[in-house]
Motif scaffolding. Structure first.
Motif, PDB file in Angstrom:
ATOM      1  N   VAL A   1       0.864  -1.188   0.000  1.00 18.45           N
ATOM      2  CA  VAL A   1       0.000   0.000   0.000  1.00 18.45           C
ATOM      3  C   VAL A   1       0.890   1.225   0.000  1.00 18.45           C
ATOM      4  CG1 VAL A   1      -1.942  -1.115   1.152  1.00 18.45           C
ATOM      5  CG2 VAL A   1      -0.170  -0.022   2.525  1.00 18.45           C
ATOM      6  N   ALA A   2       0.407   2.279  -0.648  1.00 14.51           N
ATOM      7  CA  ALA A   2       1.208   3.492  -0.765  1.00 14.51           C
ATOM      8  C   ALA A   2       1.413   4.166   0.585  1.00 14.51           C
ATOM      9  CB  ALA A   2       0.536   4.455  -1.745  1.00 14.51           C
ATOM     10  N   ASN A   3       0.347   4.200   1.392  1.00 12.00           N
ATOM     11  CA  ASN A   3       0.419   4.873   2.694  1.00 12.00           C
ATOM     12  C   ASN A   3      -0.226   3.993   3.757  1.00 12.00           C
ATOM     13  OD1 ASN A   3       0.538   6.558   4.870  1.00 12.00           O
ATOM     14  ND2 ASN A   3      -0.478   8.305   3.871  1.00 12.00           N
TER      15      ASN A   3
ATOM     16  N   GLU B   1      -6.461   1.963   8.153  1.00 12.91           N
ATOM     17  CA  GLU B   1      -7.047   1.521   9.432  1.00 12.91           C
ATOM     18  C   GLU B   1      -8.481   1.038   9.285  1.00 12.91           C
ATOM     19  OE1 GLU B   1      -8.040   3.207  13.932  1.00 12.91           O
ATOM     20  OE2 GLU B   1      -6.979   4.485  12.495  1.00 12.91           O
ATOM     21  N   PHE B   2      -9.268   1.665   8.406  1.00 15.24           N
ATOM     22  CA  PHE B   2     -10.673   1.305   8.275  1.00 15.24           C
ATOM     23  C   PHE B   2     -10.967   0.480   7.023  1.00 15.24           C
ATOM     24  CE2 PHE B   2     -10.575   4.974  11.083  1.00 15.24           C
ATOM     25  CZ  PHE B   2     -11.396   4.553  12.125  1.00 15.24           C
ATOM     26  N   LYS B   3      -9.913  -0.030   6.379  1.00 15.86           N
ATOM     27  CA  LYS B   3     -10.120  -0.942   5.263  1.00 15.86           C
ATOM     28  C   LYS B   3     -10.584  -2.296   5.801  1.00 15.86           C
ATOM     29  CE  LYS B   3      -8.541   1.812   1.991  1.00 15.86           C
ATOM     30  NZ  LYS B   3      -9.431   2.364   0.936  1.00 15.86           N
ATOM     31  N   PRO B   4     -11.470  -2.992   5.093  1.00 13.63           N
ATOM     32  CA  PRO B   4     -11.974  -4.271   5.605  1.00 13.63           C
ATOM     33  C   PRO B   4     -10.893  -5.345   5.719  1.00 13.63           C
ATOM     34  CG  PRO B   4     -12.724  -3.880   3.349  1.00 13.63           C
ATOM     35  CD  PRO B   4     -12.123  -2.600   3.827  1.00 13.63           C
ATOM     36  N   TRP B   5      -9.788  -5.189   4.982  1.00 14.27           N
ATOM     37  CA  TRP B   5      -8.717  -6.189   4.982  1.00 14.27           C
ATOM     38  C   TRP B   5      -7.506  -5.757   5.808  1.00 14.27           C
ATOM     39  CZ3 TRP B   5      -5.177  -2.965   3.039  1.00 14.27           C
ATOM     40  CH2 TRP B   5      -5.559  -2.068   2.041  1.00 14.27           C
ATOM     41  N   VAL B   6      -7.684  -4.782   6.697  1.00 18.65           N
ATOM     42  CA  VAL B   6      -6.534  -4.246   7.434  1.00 18.65           C
ATOM     43  C   VAL B   6      -5.864  -5.305   8.304  1.00 18.65           C
ATOM     44  CG1 VAL B   6      -8.018  -3.362   9.290  1.00 18.65           C
ATOM     45  CG2 VAL B   6      -5.715  -2.411   8.963  1.00 18.65           C
ATOM     46  N   THR B   7      -6.649  -6.164   8.969  1.00 16.71           N
ATOM     47  CA  THR B   7      -6.049  -7.212   9.811  1.00 16.71           C
ATOM     48  C   THR B   7      -5.224  -8.168   8.965  1.00 16.71           C
ATOM     49  OG1 THR B   7      -7.810  -7.104  11.460  1.00 16.71           O
ATOM     50  CG2 THR B   7      -6.536  -9.139  11.369  1.00 16.71           C
TER      51      THR B   7
END
Length: 330
Positions: free
Chosen positions: A17-19, A24-30
């Motif tokens: 990911v660029a940043n 934090e609130f992306k569904p795939w963050v974990t």
């Protein structure tokens, strides 16, 4: 180690990911955080997306010969209660895996069953009643308003809004119907405990390690004791800012802290959980502890409550992921 990271097919994260601060609130963050940390620690990682076909997992196990499976599934074939069957499959294949065993998942995922087990062990949980789809059920007189109406099996505050709190039978029936018809779920109704909400992370199989108690704050609410974790409160940045929502290490009297820790360890063992879990509870205005639910295999994103609580105990994210891996091998 050779590690298969087992995720939902629609939650396979991008490789880069660029940043990273914007995810934090992306569904795939974990999934992203766990995969990146495993790679950074030198493990050989293969990401496997699973939906409704176990043959995919069977092939990957045969080809990759993993030392362990890092399990990030929360459902299978769209059914929350089916995740235990995937873990059972891993046990039949004699494959090590992270997180909770099938028995603990079965007991904990069904909120009503979990409450019955907790009550048997004299652990306090709000009075409740289950309302199944396509069945007219008489409301028990012992239930006292206000009540909160939830999905019986779903996690992550799915379906929870301000309308989930009801104060009369008409609103109760309307909300149950909403869950049955709009969300296609069975409903559980429980007495709403006004007070403060806490999360307690636990790691371990036989010997348990309790993380610092974490508290949910609504700093911009006039009645914080009436607030609770809705979907928006968890996942909407705008709503969280409006309500001043944050979580942080709780500052508690020593006796209450000891009582909460003891209660959560008893609940963990009563529900036969292992690996790691988060116990959610509320403390009423008169100081009574009520277990709301137990969450085996909770979210462990780098900025999520579980990992932040571990960090408060000087357990870095890298160390936390290694602990979870090692618990799966023991």
């Amino acid at each position: 180690m050779r590690v298969i990271v087992l995720v939902h097919s629609d939650l396979i994260p991008p490789e880069e990911v660029a940043n990273p601060s914007d995810i934090e609130f992306k569904p795939w963050v974990t999934e992203f955080d766990v995969i990146q940390e495993l790679k950074n620690s030198g493990h050989v990682v293969r990401v496997v997306g699973l939906d409704s076909n176990l043959d995919v997992l069977r092939r990957e196990i045969f080809e990759f010969q993993p030392n362990i499976v890092f399990n990030l599934l929360e459902e299978f074939d769209g059914e929350v209660l089916f995740d235990q069957n995937v873990v059972s499959y891993l046990e039949l294949k004699r494959i090590d895996y992270t997180g909770c065993n099938p028995r603990g998942l079965m007991l904990s995922r069904d909120k009503a069953l979990a409450k019955k087990v907790l009550s048997f062990h004299r652990l306090q949980t709000p009075h409740f009643q289950v309302f199944l789809k396509k069945r007219r059920t008489k409301i028990e007189k012992k239930l006292k308003y206000p009540l909160i109406v939830k999905c019986l099996h779903e996690e992550a505050s799915y379906g929870l809004t301000k309308d989930s709190i009801v104060n009369n039978e008409q609103k109760l029936r309307e909300r149950i119907e909403y869950i049955h018809e709009n969300l296609n779920q069975d409903a559980i109704v429980e007495e709403f405990v006004e007070g403060r909400e806490y999360f307690v992370g636990i790691l371990g199989n036989q010997k348990l390690e309790v993380l610092p108690i974490w508290e949910l704050h609504f700093s911009k609410s006039e009645t914080p004791e009436k607030e609770f974790y809705t979907e928006k409160a968890k996942w909407s940045e705008k709503y969280r800012s409006k309500k001043g929502i944050k979580t942080q290490k709780a500052e508690l009297p020593s006796e209450l802290e000891k009582k909460i820790i003891k209660t959560c360890k008893r609940a963990y063992k009563a529900l036969e959980i292992n690996g790691y879990a988060r116990i959610d509870l509320r403390v009423s205005v008169d100081g009574e502890i009520y277990i709301i639910e137990a969450n085996p295999n909770p979210n462990i994103a780098r900025l999520d409550d579980f990992a932040q609580s571990a960090n408060a105990k000087k357990i870095s994210y890298s160390k936390l992921i290694e602990k979870i891996l090692n618990l799966g091998k023991s």
